[in-house]
Structures are given as C-alpha cells and as structure tokens.
Design a protein around this motif. Structure first.
Motif, mmCIF file in Angstrom:
data_model
loop_
_atom_site.group_PDB
_atom_site.id
_atom_site.type_symbol
_atom_site.label_atom_id
_atom_site.label_comp_id
_atom_site.label_asym_id
_atom_site.label_seq_id
_atom_site.Cartn_x
_atom_site.Cartn_y
_atom_site.Cartn_z
ATOM 1 N N SER A 169 67.347 102.378 25.012
ATOM 2 C CA SER A 169 67.299 101.154 24.215
ATOM 3 C C SER A 169 66.783 99.989 25.043
ATOM 4 O O SER A 169 65.951 99.195 24.584
ATOM 5 C CB SER A 169 68.698 100.835 23.667
ATOM 6 O OG SER A 169 69.192 101.879 22.868
ATOM 7 N N LEU A 170 67.272 99.880 26.281
ATOM 8 C CA LEU A 170 66.827 98.787 27.152
ATOM 9 C C LEU A 170 65.356 98.939 27.498
ATOM 10 O O LEU A 170 64.618 97.955 27.563
ATOM 11 C CB LEU A 170 67.683 98.753 28.425
ATOM 12 C CG LEU A 170 69.130 98.304 28.233
ATOM 13 C CD1 LEU A 170 69.901 98.439 29.541
ATOM 14 C CD2 LEU A 170 69.188 96.862 27.734
ATOM 15 N N SER A 171 64.920 100.183 27.723
ATOM 16 C CA SER A 171 63.509 100.422 28.005
ATOM 17 C C SER A 171 62.639 99.988 26.827
ATOM 18 O O SER A 171 61.583 99.371 27.010
ATOM 19 C CB SER A 171 63.287 101.907 28.308
ATOM 20 O OG SER A 171 61.918 102.212 28.426
ATOM 21 N N SER A 172 63.089 100.304 25.623
ATOM 22 C CA SER A 172 62.349 99.901 24.429
ATOM 23 C C SER A 172 62.313 98.382 24.297
ATOM 24 O O SER A 172 61.297 97.799 23.907
ATOM 25 C CB SER A 172 62.982 100.520 23.180
ATOM 26 O OG SER A 172 62.950 101.928 23.238
ATOM 27 N N LEU A 173 63.441 97.727 24.626
ATOM 28 C CA LEU A 173 63.495 96.266 24.562
ATOM 29 C C LEU A 173 62.531 95.640 25.566
ATOM 30 O O LEU A 173 61.807 94.685 25.245
ATOM 31 C CB LEU A 173 64.920 95.781 24.825
ATOM 32 C CG LEU A 173 65.119 94.260 24.874
ATOM 33 C CD1 LEU A 173 64.713 93.625 23.550
ATOM 34 C CD2 LEU A 173 66.562 93.912 25.217
ATOM 35 N N VAL A 174 62.507 96.194 26.788
ATOM 36 C CA VAL A 174 61.583 95.684 27.802
ATOM 37 C C VAL A 174 60.141 95.854 27.330
ATOM 38 O O VAL A 174 59.301 94.956 27.481
ATOM 39 C CB VAL A 174 61.806 96.402 29.147
ATOM 40 C CG1 VAL A 174 60.688 96.053 30.139
ATOM 41 C CG2 VAL A 174 63.159 96.015 29.741
ATOM 42 N N GLY A 175 59.847 97.016 26.735
ATOM 43 C CA GLY A 175 58.503 97.242 26.216
ATOM 44 C C GLY A 175 58.120 96.227 25.155
ATOM 45 O O GLY A 175 56.990 95.728 25.133
ATOM 46 N N PHE A 176 59.071 95.904 24.281
ATOM 47 C CA PHE A 176 58.822 94.900 23.240
ATOM 48 C C PHE A 176 58.551 93.529 23.859
ATOM 49 O O PHE A 176 57.620 92.813 23.445
ATOM 50 C CB PHE A 176 60.021 94.823 22.303
ATOM 51 C CG PHE A 176 60.013 93.632 21.389
ATOM 52 C CD1 PHE A 176 59.179 93.589 20.285
ATOM 53 C CD2 PHE A 176 60.837 92.538 21.645
ATOM 54 C CE1 PHE A 176 59.165 92.480 19.452
ATOM 55 C CE2 PHE A 176 60.829 91.434 20.821
ATOM 56 C CZ PHE A 176 59.986 91.398 19.709
ATOM 57 N N LEU A 177 59.345 93.145 24.856
ATOM 58 C CA LEU A 177 59.169 91.835 25.490
ATOM 59 C C LEU A 177 57.830 91.751 26.216
ATOM 60 O O LEU A 177 57.138 90.724 26.157
ATOM 61 C CB LEU A 177 60.321 91.574 26.462
ATOM 62 C CG LEU A 177 61.716 91.422 25.832
ATOM 63 C CD1 LEU A 177 62.776 91.269 26.908
ATOM 64 C CD2 LEU A 177 61.746 90.230 24.878
ATOM 65 N N VAL A 178 57.472 92.840 26.905
ATOM 66 C CA VAL A 178 56.175 92.861 27.596
ATOM 67 C C VAL A 178 55.039 92.770 26.579
ATOM 68 O O VAL A 178 54.065 92.028 26.774
ATOM 69 C CB VAL A 178 56.048 94.144 28.446
ATOM 70 C CG1 VAL A 178 54.607 94.319 28.951
ATOM 71 C CG2 VAL A 178 57.011 94.102 29.613
ATOM 72 N N ASP A 179 55.152 93.513 25.486
ATOM 73 C CA ASP A 179 54.129 93.503 24.446
ATOM 74 C C ASP A 179 53.936 92.088 23.896
ATOM 75 O O ASP A 179 52.801 91.614 23.731
ATOM 76 C CB ASP A 179 54.531 94.452 23.323
ATOM 77 C CG ASP A 179 53.433 94.602 22.269
ATOM 78 O OD1 ASP A 179 52.581 95.488 22.433
ATOM 79 O OD2 ASP A 179 53.443 93.828 21.287
ATOM 80 N N THR A 180 55.047 91.408 23.630
ATOM 81 C CA THR A 180 54.976 90.058 23.066
ATOM 82 C C THR A 180 54.360 89.077 24.056
ATOM 83 O O THR A 180 53.477 88.275 23.704
ATOM 84 C CB THR A 180 56.382 89.587 22.673
ATOM 85 O OG1 THR A 180 56.943 90.503 21.718
ATOM 86 C CG2 THR A 180 56.324 88.191 22.062
ATOM 87 N N ALA A 181 54.819 89.153 25.332
ATOM 88 C CA ALA A 181 54.320 88.219 26.338
ATOM 89 C C ALA A 181 52.823 88.418 26.593
ATOM 90 O O ALA A 181 52.049 87.447 26.641
ATOM 91 C CB ALA A 181 55.109 88.399 27.642
ATOM 92 N N VAL A 182 52.403 89.677 26.743
ATOM 93 C CA VAL A 182 50.992 89.952 27.010
ATOM 94 C C VAL A 182 50.129 89.571 25.800
ATOM 95 O O VAL A 182 49.024 89.040 25.953
ATOM 96 C CB VAL A 182 50.797 91.446 27.363
ATOM 97 C CG1 VAL A 182 49.302 91.778 27.482
ATOM 98 C CG2 VAL A 182 51.505 91.772 28.671
ATOM 99 N N PHE A 183 50.642 89.806 24.601
ATOM 100 C CA PHE A 183 49.905 89.423 23.389
ATOM 101 C C PHE A 183 49.630 87.920 23.377
ATOM 102 O O PHE A 183 48.501 87.483 23.101
ATOM 103 C CB PHE A 183 50.700 89.831 22.159
ATOM 104 C CG PHE A 183 50.100 89.345 20.863
ATOM 105 C CD1 PHE A 183 49.042 90.027 20.270
ATOM 106 C CD2 PHE A 183 50.587 88.197 20.238
ATOM 107 C CE1 PHE A 183 48.477 89.571 19.081
ATOM 108 C CE2 PHE A 183 50.029 87.735 19.054
ATOM 109 C CZ PHE A 183 48.973 88.423 18.467
#
Length: 369
Positions: A223-237
């Motif tokens: 779950s935490l890995s998925s959350l980190v992926g979401f945050l990275v996706d949003t920031a890079v976007f």
C-alpha cells in the motif's frame, strides 16, 4: 514425537496441560521454551519440570516465533528424526486435539493445522483477526484456509531445517510459515479442533496493533509503495506540465517514472523473495501486468457506470479490486522466489548444524531437565 510448547508468562494452565499429556500415555517427549518470562514465573516452570518436561530458558523475551525456532533447533540437534507438534500454553488446545493433529501428521507426512471453527462465544478480535488474515492469505497464495492463526500445528521431522529458515521472530512467524510453505509446494492439511477461549482469551499475549502490523506487513508495504508511486506520478506530472505545456508528454513521462519507482520498491522492499529473479524477466512481467491493469481499469469503470453505479463509487470500487488483484499477481507470480527445490537445499545446508538463531540469548540458553 516431540510436543513443543512455547510459553511466555504462563499460569496454572501450562502445568495442567503437561499433566494431561503425561497421563495420556503417548510417551511423547515434551519440550517447553520459556521465552523470557522472568523470575516471577519460575515456580510454574519448576512445576513443569517436575512433571517430566524439558524446559529451555533464556532471560529476555524474543517472541513466539523465536521460541519456536529455539525449540526446533534444540530438537534437530538433540532429538533428530522426530516429528513435532506445536501447542500453545494458555489452555486453548486440549490433549485430544493435540493427539489428533499428531495422528493426521503421521498418516499424511504433511503440515497439519488444528483448525478452529469460529462460532459461539468467540472474542471479536479473534474472530475478526482470523477472518482478515484468512482473506489476506488467500489473496497472497490462492489457498483458502479457515484458520491461519492456529497455534496447534504438526510438522514432519524433515521440515525442521526449513522451519528455521523462515523469517520472523514474533507472531508473524507462524503466518510466514504458511505463506512460504504454500509458495514452496509443501502440503497443508487440517483437522477440526475445539475452539476454546477462557475468560475472553485474557491470557493471550497477542498485541492487536503491534502484532497485526507485523502480520500484515507485506500488504501494508504494498500500500505504501502504491502511495509513493501516486505521489511521484503527481509531482512529475506537474513538473513536466510546467516545463513542456504538453498534456500527453506530462502524462506519459509521469507514468513511466512513477511505474519505475513502484517497480523498484516492490522488487526490493515489498516482495524481497523475488530479488534473485532476472531483471529482464521481472520488468517484462511488470509491464505486461501494468498494460492489463490499464485495460481492466477502463473496462470495469465502463461496466460499473453502465450498470448505474455513480462515477465516484465506480472509480473507488475499480481501484480497490485492481489493487488487490495487482498485489496477488505480484506476490504469487511476478516476484515469486526461486524454485522450491533450490530453497529447500539452501535451507538444509544453512541449518545443517542446527545452531540456535543468533537473535536469541544463545550464550545464556540453558536446558533445565
């Protein structure tokens, strides 16, 4: 056969169990591991010794998993070739059920679980905890077990080296045993036993928050890995949108970087058993899974909304279903460890000398016979 009983701060129920086992006439040796209970409980263990059991003791508490490993190590070194039945010391396992598990183990030469049926006056935390763990176990392995938290288990003698290689020192150890046994192809069977809870199970040393975190750690890390992926996706976007002004470039670039981050975290931290797998194979499988999930996401959303489900509810339901599916596929297929035969050989070689696990106070361990 050896009956192994890990014990921490026991009460009168432990000597009563030893007495009943002795009176049963099975002739089985009884090994009790005092998991750092402290001087206040010396009288109980002295009584256990007087009844004919061997007691292993060390001064500090390390947890149930470590107590079991200490017992397995002692048996492998001093009583090799004997099957082992593990039972709890708090009165939850009656002698009849212990002997039934032993009989089933001898008949099938397999890991045998004493399976409780949760009906009647069962503490809520036990009923809910076992249901949640059963769901998680089925998700991770594809095998449905009614009782994954039972402490009454039978293990054939040849599995002792492997049991010592399983990770975990506290309550998570017993779940890890089941997870790894399923992954390596060991046979799991069960027999029905009585469900006994005395005084609301007040003698249990299970700590709901801390020990549940240990048990569900793989799902929490995912779950935490998925959350980190979401945050990275949003920031890079947001960064790429500001830099390029292109929606599709920002979307694709963010997804590539976030997917790479998620893959690395899952391979290294969430599913460490998959680290030895070739990187090319893991990347190919991950990309195939990501492609499938993308299509499934669209298809499920379309189906739910066409059926009249509100958009937000459809989105949440879709994401939950695909989250669980992604976890199951990555755990059971994509990041699954090496072949069972290689792991069995490695475990047997590593623990062929049956040494005590180093996290125990091995220098101060003593057998009181």
């Amino acid at each position: 056969m050896i009956i192994l009983i890990p014990s921490f701060e026991p009460d009168h129920k432990l000597p009563e169990l030893i007495q009943e086992l002795t009176n049963s006439g099975t002739g089985a040796a009884i090994l009790v591991v005092n998991d750092g209970s402290g001087p206040r409980f010396d009288a109980v263990f002295q009584q256990v010794k007087a009844l004919g059991a061997t007691v292993l003791a060390y001064p500090n508490n390390h947890g149930k998993g470590q107590a079991l490993k200490t017992g397995f190590s002692y048996i492998a070194a001093n009583l090799p070739g004997h099957d082992v039945v593990c039972a709890d010391s708090d009165g939850q396992h009656c002698v009849t059920d212990i002997l039934r598990v032993a009989g089933e183990m001898r008949a099938h030469d397999a890991i045998v679980l004493g399976e409780r049926h949760f009906s009647g006056q069962v503490p809520l935390r036990s009923r809910f905890g076992n249901a949640a763990t059963g769901f998680f176990f089925a998700l991770a392995t594809g095998t449905r077990l009614r009782d994954t938290q039972t402490g009454l288990r039978g293990y054939p003698a040849q599995l002792l080296p492997w049991l010592l290689s399983v990770r975990g020192n506290r309550y998570e150890y017993e779940l890890n045993v089941l997870l790894e046994a399923s992954a390596q192809g060991y046979v799991l069977t069960n027999v029905s036993i009585a469900t006994i809870y005395l005084a609301g199970n007040e003698s249990s040393h299970f700590r709901p928050l801390r020990d549940s975190l240990r048990i569900y750690a793989p799902l929490l890390k995912f779950s935490l890995s998925s959350l980190v992926g979401f945050l990275v996706d949003t920031a890079v976007f947001l960064i790429l949108m500001a830099a390029t002004g292109s929606l599709w470039q920002a979307t694709v670039g963010a997804r590539i970087i976030s997917a790479g981050t998620n893959f690395g975290l899952n391979r290294q931290l969430v599913f460490p058993a998959g680290r030895p797998l070739p990187l090319k194979r893991a990347v190919t499988g991950y990309l195939a899974l990501a492609t499938f999930l993308l299509g499934a996401n669209y298809g499920l959303l379309l189906s739910f909304t066409a059926a009249g489900v509100p958009t937000l509810a459809a989105k949440l339901l879709t994401e939950l279903m695909l989250f669980l599916l992604s976890f199951a596929v990555q755990k059971r297929c994509l990041f699954r460890g090496p072949a069972a035969g290689a792991q069995k050989t490695s475990a047997a070689n590593k623990y062929s000398q049956a040494q005590l696990p180093t996290s125990t106070d091995s220098a101060q361990l003593h057998a009181e016979i």
